[in-house]
Design a protein around this motif. Structure first.
Motif, PDB file in Angstrom:
ATOM      1  N   THR A 204     -49.093 -63.688  33.268  1.00  0.00           N
ATOM      2  CA  THR A 204     -50.472 -64.179  33.259  1.00  0.00           C
ATOM      3  C   THR A 204     -51.455 -63.016  33.350  1.00  0.00           C
ATOM      4  O   THR A 204     -51.065 -61.872  33.596  1.00  0.00           O
ATOM      5  N   GLU A 206     -53.306 -62.374  35.650  1.00  0.00           N
ATOM      6  CA  GLU A 206     -53.237 -61.782  36.990  1.00  0.00           C
ATOM      7  C   GLU A 206     -51.899 -61.099  37.235  1.00  0.00           C
ATOM      8  O   GLU A 206     -51.635 -60.645  38.349  1.00  0.00           O
ATOM      9  N   ILE A 208     -48.787 -62.446  37.055  1.00  0.00           N
ATOM     10  CA  ILE A 208     -47.708 -63.278  37.616  1.00  0.00           C
ATOM     11  C   ILE A 208     -46.810 -63.759  36.470  1.00  0.00           C
ATOM     12  O   ILE A 208     -47.277 -63.984  35.353  1.00  0.00           O
ATOM     13  N   GLN A 210     -44.538 -66.506  34.521  1.00  0.00           N
ATOM     14  CA  GLN A 210     -44.406 -67.952  34.389  1.00  0.00           C
ATOM     15  C   GLN A 210     -43.404 -68.243  33.275  1.00  0.00           C
ATOM     16  O   GLN A 210     -43.566 -67.763  32.153  1.00  0.00           O
ATOM     17  N   PRO A 241     -48.181 -81.624  30.082  1.00  0.00           N
ATOM     18  CA  PRO A 241     -49.067 -81.300  28.959  1.00  0.00           C
ATOM     19  C   PRO A 241     -48.319 -80.990  27.656  1.00  0.00           C
ATOM     20  O   PRO A 241     -48.936 -81.043  26.592  1.00  0.00           O
TER      21      PRO A 241
ATOM     22  N   ALA B  57     -51.371 -75.019  32.524  1.00  0.00           N
ATOM     23  CA  ALA B  57     -52.116 -74.311  33.559  1.00  0.00           C
ATOM     24  C   ALA B  57     -51.286 -73.160  34.111  1.00  0.00           C
ATOM     25  O   ALA B  57     -50.060 -73.199  34.104  1.00  0.00           O
ATOM     26  N   GLN B  58     -51.984 -72.119  34.580  1.00  0.00           N
ATOM     27  CA  GLN B  58     -51.343 -71.009  35.275  1.00  0.00           C
ATOM     28  C   GLN B  58     -52.080 -70.763  36.572  1.00  0.00           C
ATOM     29  O   GLN B  58     -53.229 -71.154  36.728  1.00  0.00           O
ATOM     30  N   ALA B  59     -51.388 -70.086  37.502  1.00  0.00           N
ATOM     31  CA  ALA B  59     -52.034 -69.773  38.775  1.00  0.00           C
ATOM     32  C   ALA B  59     -53.151 -68.749  38.555  1.00  0.00           C
ATOM     33  O   ALA B  59     -52.945 -67.752  37.860  1.00  0.00           O
ATOM     34  N   PHE B  60     -54.340 -69.014  39.110  1.00  0.00           N
ATOM     35  CA  PHE B  60     -55.408 -68.018  39.162  1.00  0.00           C
ATOM     36  C   PHE B  60     -55.994 -68.046  40.565  1.00  0.00           C
ATOM     37  O   PHE B  60     -56.419 -69.095  41.025  1.00  0.00           O
ATOM     38  N   THR B  61     -55.974 -66.901  41.240  1.00  0.00           N
ATOM     39  CA  THR B  61     -56.483 -66.873  42.614  1.00  0.00           C
ATOM     40  C   THR B  61     -57.561 -65.804  42.807  1.00  0.00           C
ATOM     41  O   THR B  61     -58.237 -65.792  43.817  1.00  0.00           O
ATOM     42  N   GLN B  62     -57.707 -64.873  41.821  1.00  0.00           N
ATOM     43  CA  GLN B  62     -58.727 -63.833  41.986  1.00  0.00           C
ATOM     44  C   GLN B  62     -60.113 -64.417  41.725  1.00  0.00           C
ATOM     45  O   GLN B  62     -60.269 -65.279  40.850  1.00  0.00           O
ATOM     46  N   TYR B  65     -61.826 -65.009  38.116  1.00  0.00           N
ATOM     47  CA  TYR B  65     -61.357 -65.965  37.106  1.00  0.00           C
ATOM     48  C   TYR B  65     -61.724 -67.392  37.493  1.00  0.00           C
ATOM     49  O   TYR B  65     -61.920 -67.702  38.664  1.00  0.00           O
ATOM     50  N   ARG B  69     -56.782 -76.690  38.645  1.00  0.00           N
ATOM     51  CA  ARG B  69     -56.511 -77.694  39.688  1.00  0.00           C
ATOM     52  C   ARG B  69     -55.316 -77.248  40.525  1.00  0.00           C
ATOM     53  O   ARG B  69     -54.501 -76.451  40.070  1.00  0.00           O
ATOM     54  N   TYR B  75     -47.381 -74.229  39.676  1.00  0.00           N
ATOM     55  CA  TYR B  75     -47.528 -73.928  38.240  1.00  0.00           C
ATOM     56  C   TYR B  75     -46.198 -73.513  37.604  1.00  0.00           C
ATOM     57  O   TYR B  75     -46.160 -72.650  36.732  1.00  0.00           O
TER      58      TYR B  75
END
Lengths: 558, 186
Positions: A204, A206, A208, A210, A241, B57-62, B65, B69, B75
């Motif tokens: 990703t 960031e 990470i 997946q 999805p 969806a992907q993880a976003f924590t910063q 961005y 949900r 994820y």
């Protein structure tokens, strides 16, 4: 709310309209020699494929024996493929063998047109298992249901039942296959994947990792929806999805749930030659189903109470377990349709529905006839009709008749056995598992909702539905064996008994209907049938509902 | 015996046509007509590395961005699922309280519900336009860009998924984050 009403009317109205021509086509495909129709030429081909046995007319016993023998072959084939999947092709993600009790449960589930899943497809199944074992059964198990309805209808029309092996091929090749191809193309156009490449590892933005599982999804999902199968390619079914990527893929899939069960009523009417009677049945089913849809959409417009004391804006109903791209009312509508038929796919997590919304799918599975599974829904309704005309006949002191056939003690006994076995499997199973660690140790929610999880699981197995309150940790040996057995019994008892009734009826002389005969084409009959369904079907389960969803609503909702 | 032989013959025929021919035909249509979504809408950088799927969806924590949900499965694209918690469960309340804290939501500025509610598969790629606008101040500050620029991006990307049936517009989170970073993709 306006949008919700608009959406429900669009889906139901559109599907009801489409079911009319489809019913006409299905009558032609399934019963080419019927009454006035001309043979369609495919019969000879199907006889050639099936071999010499397929050329003879079968009595009800031969028909049942052929059906059971065929299902035995389906069972063995699927079990073998799942057990040996690590040696078979199309396994890019190197899936290993399926554990024995899970294999038994899964095979029973797909043979019985249930598709209860105690596994996650993207985690344990190879592409070969998904297509050659599971998707294959989604075609042929649905075809078995259509074959039974065709035989039953012919019997009621006073004709020979036909030949099971020819009927099952007609249903597979002439009805399900073309419909599945058309829907699969629509699903491709609305964004579903169809690839034989294995999963992809992404990094990703960031940084990470997946892993993205994918596969031949479009072909699978099409027949999953059309054949009232419901077993998802991915674990969370049509909430995923990649299994249901857009608003319009959701519309296509919602319509596909209900269209063939609706068309089955028209097919029945055409084969018995009584379209007005079919219209009355269609109306009764639509009213029973519509009531639950109204209930579910209404109850689900209430936001989740879990967020009540937090600074959270809640003006769009309960969003837990739901996808945004489908719109607000798509979840509860699908929940009712998928349990009114014996489909069992989901586009929202039923475990997270508000308590009374979650009761609507349960009621659908308890009744299991409006519109019911492909073929078998109408067959279940036939059992209610037999009981209904018997009660009506007794009330006014006339000999009960249905379409000129005299309904006597033997037929009513068979019908009641079929209807009561449903309650027996659900209530006894729930009682045993609620009282022992078999069930109690597998719950995801406490209190009445935990009881609902057990009740839902047995309702789903006995109705051959396949949806679940998926929080339940159901991949245990006890759950796998118990629900596997329930699915098999609950599949074949309500198929064999109606054919036995037909055998018994057609041994009698058919009376001509006169002005003294109770009409099956008017409002009185519709009312009588609705009352029978509610009294025999729903009230059996009222005490159990009180312990589960109703208790949860009354005691825990503020 | 004859029953079993006929059953086997039909098994072979249905396998060949409903599994072999049907799957191949659907696959061929997908390849010809929708080659991108048929492969699960994989997004690849100009240098060939895979970023993700447009549909998941992907993880976003910063803070820089847009955040998606919550996900009950973190994820996981190879083992999706929902929370399966009842509305009467306190677990849901606890998780929602974490979301409220992460966004710093207050009674005056309450959190849009979907940012506290997990989706069915834990992979819902969308949030509503409202939930995207809710995050503008944080993103603009972290990137040191005008809020108007982020707002314009949202209104450019927002769409009504079902036309008249779905008045609330939604946006794809990954799509917007790619635009924020101005990532070059194939």
């Amino acid at each position: 709310m306006t949008q919700a009403i608009l959406f429900v009317c669009f889906i139901l109205g559109g599907t009801a309209l489409l079911s009319w021509p489809l019913g006409r086509y299905m009558a032609w495909a399934m019963d080419p020699a019927g009454g006035q129709g001309k043979p369609n030429g495919f019969t000879a081909l199907f006889q050639a494929i099936g071999g010499s046995v397929t050329r003879q007319e079968q009595g009800w016993k031969r028909y049942v024996v052929s059906l059971l023998g065929f299902n035995l072959v389906l069972f063995v084939t699927c079990f073998a493929i799942l057990a040996l999947q690590q040696y078979l092709p199309l396994n890019p993600d190197a899936k290993t063998a399926i554990e024995g009790s899970l294999n038994f449960n899964t095979t029973a589930s797909f043979v019985a047109n249930t598709n209860l899943q105690h596994y996650s497809g993207e985690v344990v199944m190879s592409y070969f298992s998904q297509l050659a074992a599971l998707m294959w059964l989604q075609f042929v198990s649905a075809a078995v249901g259509l074959a039974v309805l065709a035989a039953l209808s012919r019997g009621l029309a006073g004709r020979a039942l036909g030949n099971f092996f020819v009927d099952v091929q007609r249903a597979t090749f002439l009805v399900l296959l073309p419909a599945a191809f058309i829907v699969a193309v629509l699903l491709l156009l609305t964004g579903l994947p169809m690839t034989f490449h294995g999963s992809v590892v992404a990094t990703t933005l960031e940084g990470i990792q997946q892993t993205i599982a994918r596969g031949p999804v479009a072909a699978f999902v099409s027949i999953k929806q059309l054949g009232t199968n419901g077993g998802g390619f991915f674990g969370p079914n049509s909430t995923h999805p990649l299994e249901n990527p857009s608003f319009w893929s959701n519309v296509v899939q919602t319509i596909s749930i209900i269209i063939i069960p609706m068309a089955c009523v028209w097919m029945f009417g055409r084969i018995i030659g009584r379209m007005k009677h079919a219209a009355v049945l269609f109306t009764v089913m639509l009213i029973l189903m519509g009531t639950r849809i109204a209930g579910a959409v209404g109850f689900e417009s209430v936001p989740t109470q879990a967020f009540n004391d937090l600074p959270i804006t809640q003006d769009v109903g309960n969003l837990e377990g739901k996808e945004l791209r489908f719109g607000a009312s798509a979840g509860p509508l699908w929940a009712v349709l998928t349990t009114s038929t014996s489909n069992g796919s989901v586009n929202a997590m039923h475990d997270s529905l508000n308590p009374l919304t979650g009761m609507m799918p349960m009621i659908g599975m308890w009744l299991n006839e409006d519109f019911g599974g492909v073929g078998v829904g109408m067959v279940n309704m036939f059992l209610y009709i037999i009981v209904g005309v018997f009660i009506a006949g007794m009330m006014i002191g006339r000999t009960p008749e249905y379409l000129g056939w005299r309904v006597e003690a033997k037929e009513v006994k068979f019908a009641m056995m079929g209807l009561l076995s449903h309650g027996f499997f659900i209530l006894v199973g729930t009682a045993i598992f609620a009282a022992t660690p078999w069930g109690a140790a597998t719950l995801n929610n406490i209190g009445p909702h935990g009881f609902s999880e057990i009740l839902y699981e047995f309702s789903s197995a006995a109705a051959n539905n396949g949806s679940g309150f998926e929080g339940l940790g159901d991949n245990t040996v006890a759950w796998n064996i118990a629900t596997g057995l329930v699915m098999l019994f609950a599949r074949f008892i309500p198929i064999i008994l109606p054919l036995a009734i037909i055998g018994s009826l057609s041994a009698k002389r058919r009376a001509t209907e006169s002005s003294g005969t109770l009409s099956v084409e008017d409002g009185t009959f519709a009312g009588m049938l609705t009352a029978t369904v509610i009294i025999v079907g729903a009230l059996t389960f009222f005490p159990a509902a009180t312990l589960g969803p109703i208790a949860e609503h009354v005691t825990l909702m503020k | 015996m004859e029953t079993l032989i006929s059953s086997l013959r039909i098994t072979v025929a249905t396998m060949a046509i409903c599994v072999g021919a049907y799957s191949a035909a659907v696959w061929a249509v997908g390849r010809a007509v929708t080659p991108d979504t048929a492969e699960a809408s994989i997004i690849t950088r100009a240098d060939g590395t895979v970023i993700g799927s447009r549909q998941l969806a992907q993880a976003f924590t910063q803070p820089r961005y847009f955040w998606p949900r919550p996900s009950a499965v973190d994820y996981n694209g190879a083992g999706a699922g929902g929370s399966n918690k009842s509305p009467t469960s306190t677990d849901l309340t606890d998780r929602a309280a974490q979301a409220v804290a992460a966004y710093g939501a207050t009674v005056e500025n309450p959190l849009p519900a979907e940012l506290a509610a997990a989706s069915g598969a834990g992979l819902d790629p969308h949030i509503t336009e409202r939930a995207a606008l809710y995050q503008v101040a944080r993103i603009a500050q972290a990137r040191n860009i005008p809020a108007g620029q982020v707002e314009k991006l949202i209104s450019d990307k927002a769409f009504a998924p079902g036309g008249v049936f779905t008045p609330e517009r939604i946006v794809n989170v990954l799509d917007m984050n790619l635009a924020l970073d101005n990532v070059q993709i194939r």
